[in-house]
Design a protein around this motif. Structure first.
Motif, PDB file in Angstrom:
ATOM      1  N   ASP A 174     -12.522   9.232  -6.489  1.00  0.00           N
ATOM      2  CA  ASP A 174     -13.310   8.569  -7.522  1.00  0.00           C
ATOM      3  C   ASP A 174     -14.712   8.322  -6.989  1.00  0.00           C
ATOM      4  N   VAL A 175     -15.704   8.751  -7.767  1.00  0.00           N
ATOM      5  CA  VAL A 175     -17.101   8.530  -7.413  1.00  0.00           C
ATOM      6  C   VAL A 175     -17.771   7.885  -8.619  1.00  0.00           C
ATOM      7  N   GLY A 176     -17.831   6.575  -8.627  1.00  0.00           N
ATOM      8  CA  GLY A 176     -18.403   5.880  -9.761  1.00  0.00           C
ATOM      9  C   GLY A 176     -17.544   6.087 -11.002  1.00  0.00           C
ATOM     10  N   LEU A 177     -18.182   6.573 -12.054  1.00  0.00           N
ATOM     11  CA  LEU A 177     -17.461   6.831 -13.294  1.00  0.00           C
ATOM     12  C   LEU A 177     -16.811   8.209 -13.309  1.00  0.00           C
ATOM     13  N   ILE A 178     -17.097   9.029 -12.332  1.00  0.00           N
ATOM     14  CA  ILE A 178     -16.563  10.385 -12.281  1.00  0.00           C
ATOM     15  C   ILE A 178     -15.430  10.435 -11.273  1.00  0.00           C
ATOM     16  N   GLU A 232     -11.056   4.525  -2.867  1.00  0.00           N
ATOM     17  CA  GLU A 232     -11.205   5.425  -4.000  1.00  0.00           C
ATOM     18  C   GLU A 232     -10.743   6.850  -3.695  1.00  0.00           C
ATOM     19  N   MET A 233      -9.805   7.009  -2.777  1.00  0.00           N
ATOM     20  CA  MET A 233      -9.278   8.335  -2.467  1.00  0.00           C
ATOM     21  C   MET A 233      -7.783   8.219  -2.206  1.00  0.00           C
ATOM     22  N   ARG A 234      -7.019   9.178  -2.759  1.00  0.00           N
ATOM     23  CA  ARG A 234      -5.574   9.137  -2.582  1.00  0.00           C
ATOM     24  C   ARG A 234      -5.028  10.563  -2.572  1.00  0.00           C
ATOM     25  N   LEU A 235      -3.826  10.677  -2.033  1.00  0.00           N
ATOM     26  CA  LEU A 235      -3.109  11.948  -1.963  1.00  0.00           C
ATOM     27  C   LEU A 235      -1.797  11.766  -2.719  1.00  0.00           C
ATOM     28  N   ASP A 236      -1.566  12.600  -3.724  1.00  0.00           N
ATOM     29  CA  ASP A 236      -0.355  12.543  -4.539  1.00  0.00           C
ATOM     30  C   ASP A 236       0.535  13.727  -4.182  1.00  0.00           C
ATOM     31  N   LEU A 237       1.787  13.427  -3.845  1.00  0.00           N
ATOM     32  CA  LEU A 237       2.773  14.443  -3.499  1.00  0.00           C
ATOM     33  C   LEU A 237       3.933  14.356  -4.479  1.00  0.00           C
ATOM     34  N   ARG A 238       4.497  15.522  -4.802  1.00  0.00           N
ATOM     35  CA  ARG A 238       5.582  15.565  -5.762  1.00  0.00           C
ATOM     36  C   ARG A 238       6.512  16.720  -5.415  1.00  0.00           C
ATOM     37  N   ARG A 280      30.034  22.502 -17.785  1.00  0.00           N
ATOM     38  CA  ARG A 280      28.578  22.559 -17.624  1.00  0.00           C
ATOM     39  C   ARG A 280      28.118  21.571 -16.552  1.00  0.00           C
ATOM     40  N   PRO A 281      27.583  22.070 -15.446  1.00  0.00           N
ATOM     41  CA  PRO A 281      26.959  21.185 -14.460  1.00  0.00           C
ATOM     42  C   PRO A 281      25.479  21.002 -14.769  1.00  0.00           C
ATOM     43  N   GLY A 282      24.923  19.947 -14.242  1.00  0.00           N
ATOM     44  CA  GLY A 282      23.497  19.692 -14.408  1.00  0.00           C
ATOM     45  C   GLY A 282      23.000  18.724 -13.353  1.00  0.00           C
ATOM     46  N   PHE A 283      21.738  18.882 -12.976  1.00  0.00           N
ATOM     47  CA  PHE A 283      21.156  17.989 -11.966  1.00  0.00           C
ATOM     48  C   PHE A 283      19.639  17.992 -12.131  1.00  0.00           C
ATOM     49  N   VAL A 284      19.053  16.792 -11.965  1.00  0.00           N
ATOM     50  CA  VAL A 284      17.596  16.622 -11.975  1.00  0.00           C
ATOM     51  C   VAL A 284      17.232  15.673 -10.840  1.00  0.00           C
ATOM     52  N   GLY A 285      16.337  16.118  -9.972  1.00  0.00           N
ATOM     53  CA  GLY A 285      15.867  15.287  -8.864  1.00  0.00           C
ATOM     54  C   GLY A 285      14.350  15.366  -8.763  1.00  0.00           C
ATOM     55  N   ILE A 286      13.700  14.211  -8.720  1.00  0.00           N
ATOM     56  CA  ILE A 286      12.240  14.147  -8.650  1.00  0.00           C
ATOM     57  C   ILE A 286      11.856  13.095  -7.620  1.00  0.00           C
ATOM     58  N   ALA A 287      10.882  13.433  -6.787  1.00  0.00           N
ATOM     59  CA  ALA A 287      10.338  12.494  -5.798  1.00  0.00           C
ATOM     60  C   ALA A 287       8.818  12.524  -5.902  1.00  0.00           C
ATOM     61  N   LYS A 288       8.228  11.345  -6.024  1.00  0.00           N
ATOM     62  CA  LYS A 288       6.775  11.227  -6.132  1.00  0.00           C
ATOM     63  C   LYS A 288       6.286  10.227  -5.094  1.00  0.00           C
ATOM     64  N   ALA A 289       5.194  10.587  -4.427  1.00  0.00           N
ATOM     65  CA  ALA A 289       4.620   9.726  -3.395  1.00  0.00           C
ATOM     66  C   ALA A 289       3.112   9.632  -3.591  1.00  0.00           C
ATOM     67  N   ARG A 290       2.583   8.452  -3.329  1.00  0.00           N
ATOM     68  CA  ARG A 290       1.138   8.231  -3.363  1.00  0.00           C
ATOM     69  C   ARG A 290       0.712   7.657  -2.025  1.00  0.00           C
ATOM     70  N   ILE A 291      -0.238   8.333  -1.385  1.00  0.00           N
ATOM     71  CA  ILE A 291      -0.739   7.902  -0.084  1.00  0.00           C
ATOM     72  C   ILE A 291      -2.197   7.511  -0.260  1.00  0.00           C
ATOM     73  N   ASP A 292      -2.503   6.248   0.017  1.00  0.00           N
ATOM     74  CA  ASP A 292      -3.880   5.752  -0.104  1.00  0.00           C
ATOM     75  C   ASP A 292      -4.618   6.067   1.188  1.00  0.00           C
ATOM     76  N   LEU A 293      -5.520   7.055   1.123  1.00  0.00           N
ATOM     77  CA  LEU A 293      -6.227   7.502   2.322  1.00  0.00           C
ATOM     78  C   LEU A 293      -7.402   6.596   2.655  1.00  0.00           C
ATOM     79  N   ARG A 324       0.858  -1.183   0.000  1.00  0.00           N
ATOM     80  CA  ARG A 324       0.000   0.000   0.000  1.00  0.00           C
ATOM     81  C   ARG A 324       0.890   1.227   0.000  1.00  0.00           C
ATOM     82  N   HIS A 325       0.407   2.297  -0.602  1.00  0.00           N
ATOM     83  CA  HIS A 325       1.176   3.523  -0.798  1.00  0.00           C
ATOM     84  C   HIS A 325       2.334   3.260  -1.780  1.00  0.00           C
TER      85      HIS A 325
END
Length: 576
Positions: A337-341, A294-300, A278-291, A256-257
């Motif tokens: 999520d509520v049914g099809l919507i 049919e409901m979740r919290l997405d953090l980035r 030339r320096p360069g850097f890319v950092g990405i963090a993504k989290a999904r919390i199942d509350l 879960r999560h």
């Protein structure tokens, strides 16, 4: 002896031979009557030519009279049984009928032997198929009990008494289930050769390290080559190039999560021209919390560092080294999520800072920090779950851009955005999110005019075969500027990449990217076209060798001249 007398004698001999069999109910292998039989006079009895499968009328016989006949019939049934049929000793053969020699059932009363029927069997006319088996019904040694005789008389005859076409005789499958064969050993089972159909990575891809509930995917790239434009501007000099690019991907392995982290750094060094490294850097963090259901919290969250182009209009004239742009991003979204919507409320924060840069005289670039700004976005998205593979949606945005320096407060802007898109997830065949819309920003200083235009954003990956992958990227950004008379620039970038697996160890990749930047309020346009090609040899899952070539053409517009940068690199990638 005349011919007629010879025929009569031969017919009598045939009747003497087959007559007892007809009376006792024995099988006769059937053939079509020959011409000599058809030519017999009406006064002479004609023999019965019974087709294969026909049986004679049932009649009682002395006990044990048909033992040898039934034994021979069972032996014939074994030879004529279908391939794979099971015939056991003492068991009833399906096309021979029940074993009448078996002992009587309890409760069967003794009965007197029925009269023997000596009438010849009726001749069955019609088309006779090629015989497949000889049917026989054996007689019991003693009198047949009434219950068993009634059951036998009630059985349907293989052939009706009436004349007509003779049906084909089809053996009945042996009673009882056929025992299954031995299980297939795991080593001999067929393994699908299409990993994309199963949603798995290719066998030559990395395996990673597992620990702490995560999958760790470290990697390191080392490159060496040459470029024809070290400075990255018009009139640049050629020189060698060395590069290093560490990488770390972390994926959660939770029920879960979810949490995904991707860190990638790069540093390109030009020996003898250290000012243009030339320096360069890319950092990405993504989290999904199942509350809840049919409901979740997405953090980035993310951070990027890149050096600006020397030919950009934002770089002042006479600059030797352009400034570096650092961007921090954060996002939080709640989806229900509520049914099809389904609906999502999201908030995004983006902070950009410009640092560094030197002039030809060695002095730092003044005014680079004047473009420092923060942008806040509030978005609402709703869509329809038409199918698991396609989810259309619409999204509305409200934006607020604030410049850090008060001297640039007149460039603070409020804006909005509208777009419609489609989320696709057809497994490895087609996956992505693509949207199109309109965005606008209105600065506080009305003299600068508005910054607006159509937008295209998203990524789409298509895999027509397991060896081919096509990726389309699109991004539209409203970027700040300090150029006099302009509220900012609208930058659209579109890319196409094709990856082809030549063999299981060799991959070929080619891509092209087009970036067009238009400044609002002034006549200034910049266009950049970049092409890249990579040939990778996978020595094993942990060691890759590659050859990469890139060509970039920049057209900044008048009065600045166009220039290009070409680079060829040989690299080694170590990964786990």
């Amino acid at each position: 002896m005349s011919i007629f007398q010879t025929q009569v004698c031969f017919a009598a001999l045939l009747l003497a031979t087959t007559g007892p069999a007809l009376g006792q109910g024995l099988p006769i292998r059937g053939v079509d009557p020959p011409d000599w039989a058809r030519a017999l006079p009406d006064a002479v009895p004609r023999p019965s030519f019974v087709p294969a499968g026909a049986v004679t009328p049932i009649s009682g016989t002395p006990a044990g009279a048909n033992r040898g006949i039934r034994d021979s019939a069972e032996a014939s049934s074994r030879r004529l049984a279908p391939r794979g049929a099971l015939v056991r000793d003492g068991a009833a053969v399906p096309w021979l009928g029940p074993n009448l020699d078996a002992p009587p059932l309890p409760g069967d009363a003794a009965a007197a032997p029925p009269p023997v029927d000596t009438a010849p069997a009726p001749t069955v006319t019609g088309t006779v198929r090629r015989p497949t088996a000889v049917l026989a019904i054996a007689r019991s040694r003693g009198p047949i009990p009434p219950s068993r005789r009634d059951a036998l008389e009630a059985r349907p005859r293989p052939f009706p008494d009436a004349a007509g076409p003779v049906p084909a005789v089809r053996p009945v499958a042996p009673p009882g289930p056929v025992p299954a064969g031995p299980p297939v050993p795991p080593a001999s089972r067929t393994i699908p050769e299409d990993p994309l159909a199963l949603g798995e990575e290719l066998p030559a891809d990395r395996l990673g390290l597992r620990g702490g509930g995560f999958v760790w995917l470290p990697a390191l790239e080392l490159t060496a080559g040459r470029t024809d434009n070290v400075e990255g501007m018009a009139g640049g000099r050629p020189g060698p190039a060395l590069g290093i690019a560490p990488e770390l991907k972390v994926r959660s392995d939770w029920s879960r999560h979810a949490l995904d982290v991707e860190l990638r750094g790069s540093y390109t060094r030009y020996p003898g021209n250290a000012d243009y490294d030339r320096p360069g850097f890319v950092g990405i963090a993504k989290a999904r919390i199942d509350l809840a259901d049919e409901m979740r919290l997405d953090l980035r969250g993310g951070y990027t560092l890149q050096r600006e182009s020397a030919g950009s209009a934002e770089t002042p004239a006479g600059a030797k080294v352009p400034s570096d742009a650092s961007t921090w991003t954060a996002s939080a979204g709640l989806t229900r999520d509520v049914g099809l919507i389904w609906a999502t409320l999201r908030g995004d924060l983006e902070a950009t800072r410009y640092t560094g840069g030197t002039l030809a005289s060695g002095a730092p670039i003044a005014g680079a920090a004047a473009r420092d700004n923060d942008r806040l976005v509030l978005a609402a998205r709703t869509g329809l779950s038409a199918s698991p593979a396609a989810r259309p949606y619409v999204e509305g945005q409200l934006t607020r851009r604030t410049y850090v320096m008060r001297s640039a407060s007149g460039r603070d802007a409020d804006g909005y955005g509208l777009r419609a898109g489609l989320e696709l997830d057809s497994g490895p065949l087609l996956k992505g999110d693509l949207s199109a819309g309109w965005s606008s920003e209105e600065p506080a200083d009305r003299r600068l005019g508005s910054l607006e235009g159509w937008t295209l954003d998203g990524t789409l990956t298509w895999s027509p075969t397991r060896l081919t992958r096509v990726t389309v990227n699109a991004r539209t950004a409203l970027e700040p500027t300090t150029l006099a008379g302009s509220a900012g620039s609208l930058a659209r970038s579109t890319g196409l990449t094709v990856l082809q697996s030549v063999t299981r160890q060799v991959d070929a990749e080619a891509g092209v990217t087009l970036t067009a930047r238009r400044y609002a309020g002034i006549d200034r346009r910049e266009t950049t076209v970049a092409g890249t090609g990579t040939l990778t040899w996978k020595a094993n899952p942990n060691v890759h060798l590659f050859l990469r070539g890139t060509v970039e053409r920049t057209m900044p517009g008048a009065p600045d001249p166009d220039y290009s940068v070409g680079t060829v690199l040989v690299g080694l990638r170590l990964q786990r």
